[in-house]
Each structure stands twice: as C-alpha cells, then as structure tokens.
Design a protein around this motif. Structure first.
Motif, short mmCIF file in Angstrom:
data_model
loop_
_atom_site.label_atom_id
_atom_site.label_comp_id
_atom_site.label_asym_id
_atom_site.label_seq_id
_atom_site.Cartn_x
_atom_site.Cartn_y
_atom_site.Cartn_z
N ILE A 161 73.79 62.85 53.15
CA ILE A 161 75.03 62.79 54.18
C ILE A 161 76.43 63.17 53.49
CG2 ILE A 161 76.19 62.15 56.19
CD1 ILE A 161 73.53 60.77 56.96
N ARG A 162 76.42 62.39 52.33
CA ARG A 162 77.81 62.33 51.83
C ARG A 162 77.68 63.62 51.06
NH1 ARG A 162 80.20 57.64 51.13
NH2 ARG A 162 79.41 55.82 51.70
N SER A 163 76.65 64.31 50.43
CA SER A 163 76.76 65.47 49.89
C SER A 163 77.33 66.58 51.02
CB SER A 163 75.45 65.98 49.46
OG SER A 163 75.08 65.09 48.34
N LYS A 164 76.97 66.48 52.34
CA LYS A 164 77.49 67.31 53.38
C LYS A 164 78.96 67.15 53.33
CE LYS A 164 73.36 67.58 56.18
NZ LYS A 164 72.88 67.59 57.75
N VAL A 165 79.38 65.96 53.33
CA VAL A 165 80.94 65.55 53.36
C VAL A 165 81.68 66.59 52.13
CG1 VAL A 165 82.66 63.87 53.23
CG2 VAL A 165 80.43 63.49 54.52
N ALA A 166 80.98 66.24 51.04
CA ALA A 166 81.54 66.77 49.61
C ALA A 166 81.60 68.19 50.36
CB ALA A 166 80.85 66.45 48.50
N ARG A 167 80.61 69.02 50.48
CA ARG A 167 80.67 70.40 50.59
C ARG A 167 81.63 70.83 51.73
NH1 ARG A 167 74.71 69.73 50.24
NH2 ARG A 167 74.52 69.70 52.43
N PHE A 168 81.64 69.94 52.74
CA PHE A 168 82.70 70.50 53.71
C PHE A 168 84.04 70.42 52.90
CE2 PHE A 168 85.75 69.57 57.01
CZ PHE A 168 85.39 70.36 57.84
N ARG A 169 84.43 69.42 52.09
CA ARG A 169 85.79 69.16 51.92
C ARG A 169 85.96 70.39 50.64
NH1 ARG A 169 88.45 64.46 52.54
NH2 ARG A 169 87.15 62.69 53.01
N VAL A 170 85.18 71.06 50.03
CA VAL A 170 85.30 71.95 49.09
C VAL A 170 85.56 73.39 49.89
CG1 VAL A 170 84.15 73.16 47.19
CG2 VAL A 170 84.01 70.55 47.10
N GLY A 171 84.39 73.58 50.76
CA GLY A 171 84.20 74.83 51.29
C GLY A 171 84.93 75.09 52.79
N SER A 172 85.69 74.02 53.21
CA SER A 172 86.38 74.23 54.49
C SER A 172 87.83 74.49 54.20
CB SER A 172 86.33 72.91 55.17
OG SER A 172 87.26 72.89 56.63
N ARG A 173 88.41 75.63 55.01
CA ARG A 173 89.78 75.94 55.01
C ARG A 173 90.61 74.93 55.86
NH1 ARG A 173 91.16 81.95 56.79
NH2 ARG A 173 93.06 81.17 55.90
#
Length: 432
Positions: free
Chosen positions: A418-430
């Motif tokens: 789940i933390r990986s999902k958070v990290a991916r969102f932080r990197v990929g989200s505008r």
C-alpha cells in the motif's frame, strides 16, 4: 460599478437578485483573478496592445491588490457587482487609462472561467495533500495495531476474525482510490480558457500559449466554444471527487460510531473529544464522527445538485452558472475542515485489546474449525455441516489458533504494498 455598464440604470430589485452572493463568494476567486490578470497584461504588452509602461503600471496595481489579499484588507463593497469589477475599478482609479485597457481581448466570460479553473485546480492539490496526510496516519495506525484482533462483521453479525490493522489499511487504500477522482478533476481544471472571450475568440493577435504557460496551466482549452463549455463541467467533476471521498469518510465514521458504543466497545475516544447528555450523566457521545458522517452524506448530494442546475443548457455561457458558486464553494471549504478534524481526532483513537477472548465472539472462529478439518482430509461441505451441527448442539469449541499467509489478510496486511501505491501516486500524479 459594472464592467458591462453602458450608462443605463438597472432596477435595484433586479440588480440585487442578479448579483446574489457574488460579492461574498468571489472572495474565493480574488487571488486567482489577480493571477490571471497579470498574465493577461503581460500578454497584451507582448502583443503590442498596451505599452510597456502601461503594463508596468498594471503589474504594480495588481501587486498592490495581491498584497491586500495577503493582508486580509481586500474587500468587495456594495459599489461593485463582483470581484472583477472591483479589480478593474481599482486599476482605473489608480492608473487611469491603463486600467481601462486591461479588459482588451477579454470577456467577463473567460475572465470568470479562468479564475474558477485556477481556483479549482489549486483546491484539488490542497485536498490531495491533506488526504495523503490522512492515508499516512491510517497506515501508521495499521502498523501499530496489526496484531490487535477484532471481529469482522457482515449483515451486522460477527462473522470472522479481522484486525485493526486490516481495518485501518482498508481505508488508507480506499482513500488512494478516491484520489483518482481528484486526479481526474485536476485534469479538467488544468485547462486554460483565457482568450476564448465570450466563447468565440478575438480578432486581436493574442497569444494564448503565453498566458497558459505564465499561469501554470498544463493545457490550453483550444476551441473557444469548448473552453466556455468547461463552465459546469469542471465544477461537476470536482463535485464527483468530493462525493467519492466523502462516501469513504462517512463509512469510516459510521464504523467508529458503532465501535465506540458500549455494545461493541472496540475503540474509545478521549473524554475531551466527546460530548455529554443534559439528562444522562454517564454519556460520552462521539459527536465528532456523527457530524463527519452527516456532513459527508450531504456532500454526496453535490453532483446531483450541480447536474440538475446545468443539465438542460446548450453550449455557450448562461447566467445559470452563477449559482454553481453557491452550490459548491462553501462545501469545498467544509470538506477541507472535515479532513482537518479527522486528522486531529484519529491519532487519539484508543484501541481495545483482546476483544476476541470474549466468549460472545467464539463463533467467529467457525471457519477456522472448518479449515482444520479440511487439513485432515475432510471435504469442505462435510466439514461445514459438522461445524454447523456442533454450533447448534453446543459441542462447538473454537479453534482460535490460526495463521493467514496470503497478501491482504489478517497476518499479512501488505502495508508495504500500500505504501508503494502511495509512492507511485506521489511520483506520477500531477496533483503533487
């Protein structure tokens, strides 16, 4: 002062009705109208429609207005119809003809729309930041209470063993799903409509790419007709995002109201977070979560309200859009307040340990008894009937020793995933 005033007096009663709450609600837009006006004047100067000296004057005036907004001294008095007329009046009063030129190649339609797009874009970013804070709190609580078991419920009946770690992490993961709706709302808001005028562009040689870049928009709303159609669409998209996240928070709050009651007694709020009764001195009511639940339920009506307000409108601008500010702006602020209070209260929530040691929860282990029989070679359906009969005749003895291994289960929460999902969102989200 009205920026459309041609010297014809408007009936006072009609004026009062048509202005509505614009003076009050336009305070949400003031800083963004100033931002857009700065880009507009720079573009007019670059296009040769105003002089460099006039641009310098207008930039100075807009900086003064920005300082007033920062200091909290900016107001929209009854002499003005809205924030746009107030800003233009200030610039004209202080800088003469330069102030009168700022509206060149611009309509109030694209002026209002640009400020709203900027406001809603900024809002989605602020809401996302607070939501990620809450996701982090939930994951911290999940880690802290991953070994604290609780009964899981279906149909309001104790069903199977669960854990507080599983419960907290579930809401963390669902808030990330809700952020996908905010990502969509941000995408719609991140379109620059400035230069579309009244919906048909301008014969002046304006540079819409310049204003897009200066205001920080990721995209230009290319078609002037299409740009005007953003009015209503962006508000509805934001409303759907709010409604989605509000549904998650309402469900979480309902859980906590139930869990805080004496019958379940899974969690406890600090007494200073509760309210009492005027007649029953023992009461410690979880009003904070009841109010969050009610307010979030009300927020879920927003998309429908906005749809009804705009559903039968053709392309182009219509005054109907004015009431969208009344419908949406204050609930948007209320939602940020809800996030703040959840962020304040949730870390203080106390978890009751050893819940499943209570005899009343013995039945939640029936599936574990079935699984134990299956491991000895008994077919599932036969094991199911044996355990069911044992429950009925009183011979059932719960098999409380169990260990789950699959990802996303009681003993393997998958918090790192789940933390990986958070990290991916932080990197990929505008939104970040």
């Amino acid at each position: 002062m009205k920026i459309w005033d041609k010297g014809i007096a408007v009936d006072k009663k009609i004026e009062q009705f048509t202005v509505g709450r614009d003076r009050e609600l336009d305070m949400y837009l003031a800083q963004f109208d100033v931002q857009a006006s700065r880009a507009q004047t720079n573009m007019l100067a670059a296009a040769g429609l105003i002089s460099a000296a006039e641009n310098q004057q207008l930039q100075q005036g807009l900086q003064e207005l920005a300082a007033q907004l920062e200091a909290g001294t900016f107001t929209i008095g009854e002499d003005f119809e809205d924030v746009h007329s107030k800003i233009e009046s200030y610039l004209t009063e202080h800088y003469g003809d330069a102030g009168k030129k700022i509206h060149t190649a611009r309509s109030r339609n694209d002026q209002v729309l640009t400020a709203i797009q900027l406001f809603l874009k900024d809002y989605t970013q602020r809401a996302a930041a607070k939501t990620l804070e809450l996701v982090e709190v939930l994951l911290q609580k999940a880690e802290a209470h991953k070994t604290d078991l609780m009964p899981g419920y279906t149909h309001f009946q104790a069903a199977m063993p669960s854990s507080f770690g599983l419960w907290f992490s579930a809401y963390a993961e669902h808030l990330l799903l809700d952020l996908a709706l905010f990502e969509a709302a941000h995408t719609v808001a991140d379109q620059n409509p400035l230069g579309s005028g009244a919906g048909f562009g301008s014969s002046f040689p304006i540079d819409r790419l310049q204003t897009t870049q200066e205001m920080g928009f990721g995209n230009l709303a290319v078609s002037s007709v299409g740009a005007q159609m953003l009015r209503g669409k962006t508000e509805k998209t934001v409303a759907f995002a709010l409604a989605g996240m509000a549904a998650t928070l309402a469900k979480m709050s309902y859980d906590l109201v139930l869990y805080n009651g004496q019958d379940m007694a899974f969690v406890e709020l600090p007494k200073e977070f509760t309210t009492g009764s005027s007649i029953m001195p023992h009461k410690k009511n979880p009003d904070v979560f009841e109010l969050i639940r009610a307010r979030c339920n009300a927020l879920q009506a927003l998309p429908n309200t906005l749809i009804l307000a705009t559903s039968n409108l053709p392309s182009g601008y219509h005054r109907d859009f004015q009431i969208l500010k009344e419908i949406l702006f204050e609930p948007m602020t209320q939602f940020l307040d809800i996030l703040d209070i959840v962020l304040f209260a949730l870390p203080q929530l106390r978890i009751k340990p050893d819940l499943l040691n209570q005899p009343k929860y013995d039945a939640v282990f029936t599936v574990e008894n079935i699984n134990q029989l299956i491991q000895t070679g008994t077919p599932f359906r036969t094991a199911y009937k044996q355990v069911g009969l044992a429950v009925e005749d009183g011979s059932y003895v719960p098999h409380k020793e169990f260990q789950t291994t699959h990802l996303g289960s009681v003993h393997n929460l998958g918090l790192e995933e789940i933390r990986s999902k958070v990290a991916r969102f932080r990197v990929g989200s505008r939104l970040m």
